[in-house]
Design a protein around this motif. Sequence first.
Motif, mmCIF file in Angstrom:
data_model
loop_
_atom_site.group_PDB
_atom_site.id
_atom_site.type_symbol
_atom_site.label_atom_id
_atom_site.label_comp_id
_atom_site.label_asym_id
_atom_site.label_seq_id
_atom_site.Cartn_x
_atom_site.Cartn_y
_atom_site.Cartn_z
ATOM 1 N N UNK A 89 3.320 64.724 21.641
ATOM 2 C CA UNK A 89 2.676 64.445 20.357
ATOM 3 C C UNK A 89 3.618 63.560 19.553
ATOM 4 N N UNK A 91 3.646 62.481 16.598
ATOM 5 C CA UNK A 91 3.957 62.811 15.205
ATOM 6 C C UNK A 91 4.801 64.074 15.081
ATOM 7 N N UNK A 92 5.058 64.757 16.195
ATOM 8 C CA UNK A 92 5.755 66.041 16.112
ATOM 9 C C UNK A 92 7.242 65.881 16.386
ATOM 10 N N UNK A 94 9.217 68.220 17.067
ATOM 11 C CA UNK A 94 9.574 69.115 18.177
ATOM 12 C C UNK A 94 9.398 68.449 19.544
ATOM 13 N N UNK A 95 8.424 67.521 19.648
ATOM 14 C CA UNK A 95 8.224 66.837 20.918
ATOM 15 C C UNK A 95 9.443 65.988 21.271
ATOM 16 N N UNK A 149 5.107 69.583 4.763
ATOM 17 C CA UNK A 149 4.882 69.326 3.345
ATOM 18 C C UNK A 149 4.315 70.528 2.602
ATOM 19 N N UNK B 68 -4.639 67.108 9.339
ATOM 20 C CA UNK B 68 -4.089 68.466 9.387
ATOM 21 C C UNK B 68 -2.586 68.509 9.675
ATOM 22 N N UNK B 71 -1.694 69.989 13.204
ATOM 23 C CA UNK B 71 -1.857 69.119 14.374
ATOM 24 C C UNK B 71 -0.683 68.144 14.469
ATOM 25 N N UNK B 72 -0.191 67.717 13.301
ATOM 26 C CA UNK B 72 0.938 66.783 13.288
ATOM 27 C C UNK B 72 2.180 67.376 13.933
ATOM 28 N N UNK B 74 2.415 70.039 16.207
ATOM 29 C CA UNK B 74 2.320 70.744 17.499
ATOM 30 C C UNK B 74 3.032 69.948 18.592
#
Lengths: 296, 219
Positions: A89, A91-92, A94-95, A149, B68, B71-72, B74
């Motif tokens: 992902x 945007x994550x 953690x990824x 946020x 969301x 979702x960003x 995960x």
Amino acid sequence: MDISVLFNVPHECPWKIYIPLYFYFTGLSAGSFILSSLSTVFGIKKYKPLAFPAALTSFVLLMLAPACLIFDLHQPLRFWHTLVPSYFNKTAALSYGTWLLTLYPIANMVYIWFIFIKDDRMMKIMGTITVPLAVSVHAYTGFAFALVRGRTWWHSALMPGYFLTSAILSGVALLVVVAFIMNRFSKKKFDENVFSDLYNMMIGIILMDLFWVLSFGLTLGLSNTDGLASIITAIHDPLYLWGEIVVGMLTPLFLLIFPVTRRNKVWVTVSAILVICGVFLMRYSLVFIGFEIPLS
Amino acid sequence: MEKKVKKWGMVIDQRKCVGCHTCTVACKSENNVPLGYWCSWVKGIQKGKYPDVKNFFLRRLCNHCDTPPCVEVCPVEATVRRADGVVTIYYGKCIGCGMCIAACPYDARFFNPIRHTADKCTFCTHRIDAGLLPACVTSCIGRALTFGDLNDRESEVSRLIADNATTVIKPELRTNPKVYYIAADKDIMGRIRISEEYPEAIEEYHKTVPSKPSDYWKK
């Protein structure tokens, strides 16, 4: 206006003690790795004797860190999902973090091998590759928090910087303890100058951490209601005020500046241990005060 | 004719809600939510002192945000926003890291103690995909809940949103929720206790968090 709650559903905190422990271990690891790279990458020769023990501690701690993360998962056997490229992902935080956590130990191991066989050129090349990995493996955790946020206590641009400085602080403190132990039991003695430099480094980074805490607290206190609520919670939390600030920063700062205690190795060891504990408490209060602020 | 993409949304009319908790019960039985946990619930507060006192209720569920935060964050893309705007979880993919639970600004997610993954309200995807309404909407005795397609201008939700002063929870967070409230009170929308007596309020709050005894069903 009198308002009382008739019914509401707050949910449990999803994380256990493993998460602050994980931050703590990666922080210690990144901090001691950067210290190890001072002689090998940045060419400051007087830190040469520290290069090997620092790299070794950073590697050992790095074995504990992912273990903590996997223990915290509610589906530990699915940890490999994070390394499946199609599940990535973008945007994550953690990824990215899981890939960094995979690459960094490998690079670190190769680096340690080159220190061990005393290959200066390869040591420098490997170190140059690994330093950004070490920095980002810890900075990403700061971003993971700063990008949430919904929780004002975490949602701060200072977070990655604060994480990094305290990581380096804990790394230096750990190394002071390791250097004392090595000095005691090995024949090769460290130069007194090295110790003095380490103390000064600790003083400088503690001051910087205090600056982060101050600007963090001030901006939160004057931000929205959640910010004010979290700073009030933090002040009433003994682990934050007494543990992190007083025991973890102000006391070691005093012990390192005051000439009588600075010259005494026992007091310096005490202050290094206090710093190590204080950085853990910083991680702990950072994670769990965030969860203490109800969201609904 | 090309089929238009749907965008599911819900309008909750606070003027019609009587606080009967039927939606909570319907949700729990429809989605088999473990005891001590809720996908959706009715938050209630009491304002004022006798004789000027009134109870207010707020039907809470996942807001199915258009952007969301869960979702960003995960790391395995286990939680996704579907094309029709519903935020769902692939339970088999979820590793249970808890980041989405930490990131949700509405506290709408929780760890399901049976599945050992994150769980949340899914707008009853199994029902809406079959052409039915979500369980809570069907069961609402006051018809306070309206569910429908926000992209369809003729739908009841679109008309309600167009004709009434609506609001969403925490609009400042740029989450663009798709659950709209009509005539919701400001005291119940956000966190209630923000005062100098904050530590006591937090203690009180922690008493209401599901505790060990809520695991009794495991024995």
